[in-house]
Design a protein around this motif. Structure first.
Motif, short mmCIF file in Angstrom:
data_model
loop_
_atom_site.label_atom_id
_atom_site.label_comp_id
_atom_site.label_asym_id
_atom_site.label_seq_id
_atom_site.Cartn_x
_atom_site.Cartn_y
_atom_site.Cartn_z
N LEU A 97 -4.11 38.10 2.71
CA LEU A 97 -3.69 36.92 1.95
C LEU A 97 -2.20 36.62 2.11
N GLY A 98 -1.48 37.50 2.81
CA GLY A 98 -0.05 37.28 3.02
C GLY A 98 0.78 37.46 1.77
N VAL A 99 0.45 38.49 0.97
CA VAL A 99 1.18 38.74 -0.28
C VAL A 99 2.07 39.97 -0.11
N GLY A 100 3.32 39.84 -0.50
CA GLY A 100 4.25 40.95 -0.43
C GLY A 100 5.10 41.05 -1.68
N LEU A 126 13.34 35.19 4.02
CA LEU A 126 13.20 34.46 5.29
C LEU A 126 12.54 35.33 6.35
N TYR A 127 12.95 36.60 6.42
CA TYR A 127 12.34 37.51 7.37
C TYR A 127 10.85 37.70 7.07
N GLY A 128 10.52 37.87 5.80
CA GLY A 128 9.12 38.03 5.40
C GLY A 128 8.26 36.83 5.75
N ILE A 129 8.82 35.64 5.60
CA ILE A 129 8.09 34.42 5.92
C ILE A 129 7.91 34.29 7.43
N GLN A 130 9.01 34.45 8.17
CA GLN A 130 9.00 34.15 9.60
C GLN A 130 8.42 35.26 10.47
N HIS A 131 8.53 36.51 10.04
CA HIS A 131 8.13 37.62 10.92
C HIS A 131 6.95 38.43 10.41
N VAL A 174 5.22 31.12 -4.47
CA VAL A 174 4.38 30.70 -3.34
C VAL A 174 5.27 29.98 -2.34
N VAL A 175 5.17 30.36 -1.09
CA VAL A 175 6.00 29.78 -0.03
C VAL A 175 5.55 28.35 0.25
N ASN A 176 6.51 27.43 0.37
CA ASN A 176 6.23 26.07 0.83
C ASN A 176 7.41 25.58 1.68
N GLU A 177 7.23 24.49 2.37
CA GLU A 177 8.25 23.98 3.30
C GLU A 177 9.57 23.67 2.60
N GLU A 178 9.48 23.04 1.44
CA GLU A 178 10.68 22.66 0.70
C GLU A 178 11.51 23.89 0.32
N TRP A 179 10.84 24.94 -0.14
CA TRP A 179 11.52 26.16 -0.54
C TRP A 179 12.14 26.86 0.68
N MET A 180 11.41 26.87 1.81
CA MET A 180 11.95 27.48 3.03
C MET A 180 13.22 26.76 3.47
N TRP A 182 15.27 25.11 1.52
CA TRP A 182 16.31 25.46 0.55
C TRP A 182 16.87 26.85 0.83
N LEU A 183 16.00 27.83 1.14
CA LEU A 183 16.47 29.18 1.45
C LEU A 183 17.41 29.16 2.64
N ASN A 184 17.04 28.42 3.68
CA ASN A 184 17.88 28.34 4.89
C ASN A 184 19.24 27.72 4.61
N GLU A 185 19.33 26.86 3.60
CA GLU A 185 20.60 26.22 3.24
C GLU A 185 21.53 27.15 2.47
N GLN A 186 21.00 28.25 1.95
CA GLN A 186 21.78 29.13 1.08
C GLN A 186 22.69 30.08 1.83
#
Length: 194
Positions: A97-100, A126-131, A174-180, A182-186
């Motif tokens: 389910l992709g839960v960490g 970001l690492y958890g999402i992308q890798h 829950v991961v979504n595009e908007e949150w990703m 925002w994370l990258n902007e931080q």
């Protein structure tokens, strides 16, 4: 996790490096602290047990950990153990389910209150999402750890459950595009091979 065994993540103020054997003595010294044991709901381990844990973190497919380095200090001394300030982990709890479950520890008192934990968690998310392809993150936090609870809430996590028995709250995001985005902007986020 073998996936991150040669991965270095560069942020603006912190560097995340794989947890290696030479980090263990300093990490073990940190974990003798009753305060850190309480904050992390950990039991004290012998040095031998700590080496076994490090090996487990490196080999197991459901665990990912990085040691957090103060980037400025690391660039001055070029010595990871001297620049260590904490660690961040992801336990993969439901692989299909992709839960960490994500954790953060800033062990060095002199490094607290400087947003190092904030940046390290963002890099780890970001690492958890992308890798690792995680879709949902959980954070289990002691009810007495208000600083961590507030930090994860600022990151968009919301209460999933509360355990009076264990005196902890589980927060979820829950991961979504908007949150990703925002994370990258931080922070800056650059992956290197080490």
């Amino acid at each position: 996790m073998k996936l991150n065994s040669n991965t270095k993540i560069m942020g603006r103020n912190v560097v995340l490096v794989p947890y290696r054997e030479y980090h263990v003595p300093r990490y073990h010294k940190w974990m003798k602290s009753e305060e850190l044991q309480k904050l992390t709901a950990s039991e004290p381990l012998t040095l031998e047990q700590e080496y076994e844990m490090q090996k487990s973190w490196r080999e197991d497919d459901d665990k990912c950990t990085f040691i957090i380095l103060d980037k400025v200090l690391f660039e001055k001394c070029n010595e990871e153990t001297d620049a260590m300030i904490g660690d961040t982990n992801i336990f993969i709890t439901e692989k299909g389910l992709g839960v960490g479950e994500i954790e953060i520890l800033i062990a060095e008192e002199s490094a607290r209150g400087k947003k190092f934990g904030w940046e390290a968690v963002i890099l780890m998310l970001l690492y958890g999402i992308q890798h690792i392809n995680l879709k949902i993150f959980e954070a289990k936090i002691s009810l007495s750890n208000n600083i961590s609870i507030k930090m994860f809430q600022k990151l968009g996590f919301q209460e999933k459950s509360l355990s009076e028995v264990f005196q902890e709250v589980t927060l979820e995001k829950v991961v979504n595009e908007e949150w990703m985005k925002w994370l990258n902007e931080q922070t800056q986020y650059e992956i290197q091979t080490c």
